[in-house]
Design an enzyme around this catalytic site. Structure first.
Site, short mmCIF file in Angstrom:
data_model
loop_
_atom_site.label_atom_id
_atom_site.label_comp_id
_atom_site.label_asym_id
_atom_site.label_seq_id
_atom_site.Cartn_x
_atom_site.Cartn_y
_atom_site.Cartn_z
N HIS A 156 0.83 -1.21 0.00
CA HIS A 156 0.00 0.00 0.00
C HIS A 156 0.86 1.25 0.00
O HIS A 156 0.63 2.19 -0.75
CB HIS A 156 -0.85 0.05 1.27
CG HIS A 156 -2.00 -0.88 1.24
ND1 HIS A 156 -2.84 -1.05 2.28
CD2 HIS A 156 -2.42 -1.69 0.27
CE1 HIS A 156 -3.75 -1.93 1.97
NE2 HIS A 156 -3.51 -2.34 0.75
N GLU A 205 4.38 -12.20 -20.87
CA GLU A 205 4.82 -12.03 -19.48
C GLU A 205 5.01 -13.37 -18.77
O GLU A 205 5.36 -13.41 -17.60
CB GLU A 205 3.86 -11.13 -18.72
CG GLU A 205 2.40 -11.47 -18.86
CD GLU A 205 1.47 -10.46 -18.18
OE1 GLU A 205 1.93 -9.64 -17.37
OE2 GLU A 205 0.26 -10.52 -18.46
N ASP A 254 5.73 -9.24 -14.54
CA ASP A 254 5.45 -10.67 -14.34
C ASP A 254 6.51 -11.55 -14.96
O ASP A 254 6.84 -12.60 -14.41
CB ASP A 254 4.06 -11.02 -14.90
CG ASP A 254 2.96 -10.66 -13.92
OD1 ASP A 254 3.08 -11.04 -12.75
OD2 ASP A 254 2.01 -9.98 -14.32
N CYS A 310 5.52 -2.79 -21.65
CA CYS A 310 4.71 -1.97 -20.76
C CYS A 310 4.98 -2.27 -19.29
O CYS A 310 4.32 -1.73 -18.41
CB CYS A 310 3.23 -2.12 -21.08
SG CYS A 310 2.65 -3.81 -20.90
C1 PEP Z 1 3.65 -6.60 -16.26
O1 PEP Z 1 3.44 -7.70 -15.75
O2 PEP Z 1 4.77 -6.20 -16.59
C2 PEP Z 1 2.53 -5.67 -16.47
C3 PEP Z 1 2.68 -4.55 -17.12
O3 PEP Z 1 1.34 -6.00 -15.95
P1 PEP Z 1 0.94 -5.85 -14.41
O4 PEP Z 1 2.02 -5.10 -13.69
O5 PEP Z 1 -0.36 -5.14 -14.43
O6 PEP Z 1 0.84 -7.28 -13.99
MG MG Z 2 1.48 -8.51 -15.62
#
Ligand code: PEP
Ligand code: MG
Length: 582
Positions: free
Chosen positions: A196, A440, A464, A511
């Site tokens: 958090h 991922e 991930d 991303c």
């Molecule tokens: C990731 O896993 O890199 C991603 C962008 O998705 P999240 O952080 O939402 O799992």
């Molecule tokens: Mg992810």
């Protein structure tokens, strides 16, 4: 002598803070047992109920102080605590204890707190285990009223402006008050990168170093501290030379942040003329403004999980559509990639998914696309809404957590069926809406060539990918030191995906958090990545790096680095790729 403490750094726009240390008392109060006379029981119960009411009043007051632009996930923390203050599990059990044991309210509350914490401690899901912090925060609020300490630690401090706060942990309410009081930074003993506290620090733009065990014992109230959130380091009692060094760095950082504004309307083109696409990651309609302000070329990741949180039932198609439409229309024509639901594991399945059994190992269980394929009631309304909103702008669909091609074929089949339905019902949509997938899962990265042939675009989710490739739980601060984006295996997986995309002529973006980390941008450019998506706050710095980079020479250097990868040396080589000119 300078004392150095290290933890996990959280910095978004700024990373250096210099200020006086200010100890905040932890919300925990050690209650002692007192026996009371039977005739005093009603009075003791009334005292307890009044303390609960007062705690509620405090939280409502904090809620009213939240500036309009504050992300709704922060308001949701406060709402959760308000709901807990109404929850029978917390506020009725102590009343029964006061009656049955003739004890004081503080003791009865402490007993209940211990029982609830034990339940959370026994949970396997590390994210749920951290929810015991919420119990502690709420119990701490009530205890303070029982003990006559009306105000929160933050509210008690007269002047926090410019101070570096030291605390065991911070409540969401305290964190919001801190932002309003202009604190420079904070350091906490507990918390992982997605705790958090970390989420709040990022959202509010307060630099922080978290997870510094026993920091409140090592550092003295009132002493001068330097925090370097980029390195996750806190320096105490710095000598004049160190202080001057950091003052200079702070000055440079502030001037640098200001100067980045001039890049908003400049193109993201490298020094040797290669065009790069810099996009934003968003979660809430409130993020539209930040995305437009930095001149993002698009939204490379819209996380839709927030739509499903803090509610009793999943959103219906019209609710999805209204949210998407608001975002698409607010983005002034730039393309947007809407990621389908990625609940499960670290992304809490809230009350709206209460009929789904919790997995024994949530990160490897029913999450993201696996959950969606199993639960059409979650998936179909979302897909229909995404298709419908494609009539209003440049919309793409992105599927999270793909691990094999069968999943992809199943999704495509559903999408084609829904297109037919919408056509029959007379709705407008883009029949050629691009469908991409997140890479991922390491297996998907290794099979990226097959995915690249079947998808319109790939997006590398490093958060991930790193967790799964290195077997490191991304929310567990005990193993956090193993979470290494520069591990040779990660670099090889990323390279495989980029090469697979090039070979199939399928666009590849990234991303995950790695894309927005300035240190990794030149490395990724040299690996051939041309599309990046990151928090809006990181975008202008990435643009500066792109414009200062010569991609031709980065390509050579990175090829060399990948060939002669020595694990101990990678960070050194990567730092050398970074363009030093500001
Ligand atoms: C990731 O896993 O890199 C991603 C962008 O998705 P999240 O952080 O939402 O799992
Ligand atoms: Mg992810």
């Amino acid at each position: 002598m300078t004392l150095v403490c290290t933890g996990i750094g959280i910095g978004v726009t700024s990373s250096i803070a210099i200020g006086e240390a200010c100890h905040l008392q932890s919300g925990q109060v050690e209650a002692r047992r007192r026996t009371i006379a039977r005739e005093d029981v009603p009075h003791e119960i009334a005292r307890f109920q009044q303390a609960v009411l007062d705690a509620r009043k405090d939280l409502n007051a904090v809620r009213d102080q939240i500036p309009a632009a504050t992300p709704t996930d922060i308001c949701a923390f406060i709402d959760t605590h308000l709901l807990m203050l109404e929850d029978a599990a917390l506020v009725e059990a102590p009343i029964e204890t006061i009656q049955s044991q003739c004890c004081n309210a503080e003791w009865a509350l402490q007993l209940r707190r211990n029982e609830l914490v034990k339940i959370f401690d026994a949970m396997e899901d590390p994210y749920l285990r951290t929810r015991k912090d919420d119990v502690d925060h709420v119990v701490g609020q009530i205890q303070k009223h029982l003990l006559g300490q009306q105000d929160s630690a933050v509210a008690n401090e007269k002047d926090l402006k410019g101070k570096i706060i030291l605390a065991q942990d911070l409540t969401p309410a305290d964190t919001i008050l801190m932002r309003n009081q202009g604190v420079a930074a904070f350091v906490t003993e507990f918390g992982g990168p997605v705790s958090h506290t970390a989420i709040l620090a990022r959202s509010l733009g307060i630099p922080a170093v978290i997870g510094v065990h026993r920091v409140t014992q090592y550092l003295k109230h009132g002493e001068l501290l330097i925090m370097d959130a980029e390195q996750g380091v806190v320096l105490a009692d710095p000598d004049e030379r160190t202080l001057n060094h950091y003052r200079k760095r702070l000055g440079v950082e502030q001037a640098h942040i200001k100067s980045l504004q001039s890049l908003v309307h400049e193109p993201a083109i490298s020094a040797d003329g290669v065009e790069i696409t810099l996009m934003a990651n968003i979660e809430l309609p409130e993020d539209i403004e930040a995305t437009n302000d930095v001149g993002a070329a698009g939204v490379g990741l819209y996380r839709t999980e927030f739509l499903y949180m803090n509610r009793a039932h999943p959103p219906n198609e019209e609710e999805h559509l209204a949210s998407y439409k608001q975002i698409v229309e607010g983005l002034n024509g730039i393309p947007i990639t809407i990621r389908t639901l990625d609940l499960g594991a670290d992304k809490e399945m809230d009350s709206c998914c209460h009929d789904i059994q919790p997995a024994s190992n949530p990160a490897l269980g029913l999450r993201a696309i696996r959950l969606c394929l199993k639960e059409p009631k979650l998936f179909r309304p979302q897909l229909r809404a995404i298709l419908r909103v494609s009539a209003y702008g440049l919309v793409r669909i992105m599927i999270p957590m793909l691990s094999n091609l069968q999943e992809l074929h199943a999704v495509k089949l559903i999408i084609e069926g829904l297109k037919q339905e919408l056509k029959d019902e007379g709705y407008d949509f883009n029949p050629d809406i691009p469908v991409g997938g997140m890479i991922e899962v390491p297996a998907a990265a290794l099979a990226a060539d097959s995915f690249a042939k079947q998808l319109d675009f790939l997006s590398i989710g490093t958060n991930d990918l790193i967790q799964y490739a290195l077997a490191v739980d991304r929310v567990d601060d005990e193993v956090n030191y193993l979470y290494d984006p520069l591990h040779p295996s990660i670099l090889k997986l990323i390279q495989l995906v980029i090469q697979a995309g090039h070979a199939a002529n399928t666009s590849v973006s990234m991303c995950g958090e790695m894309a927005g980390n300035p240190l990794y941008v030149p490395l990724l450019l040299g690996m051939g990545l041309r599309k990046f998506s990151m928090q809006p706050g990181a975008l202008l710095e990435a643009k500066r790096i792109v414009r200062a980079s010569n991609i031709g020479s980065l390509t050579q250097q990175v090829a060399d680095l990948m060939q002669h990868m020595d694990e101990r040396d990678i960070i050194h080589c990567v730092k050398q790729l970074y363009p030093v000119t500001h």
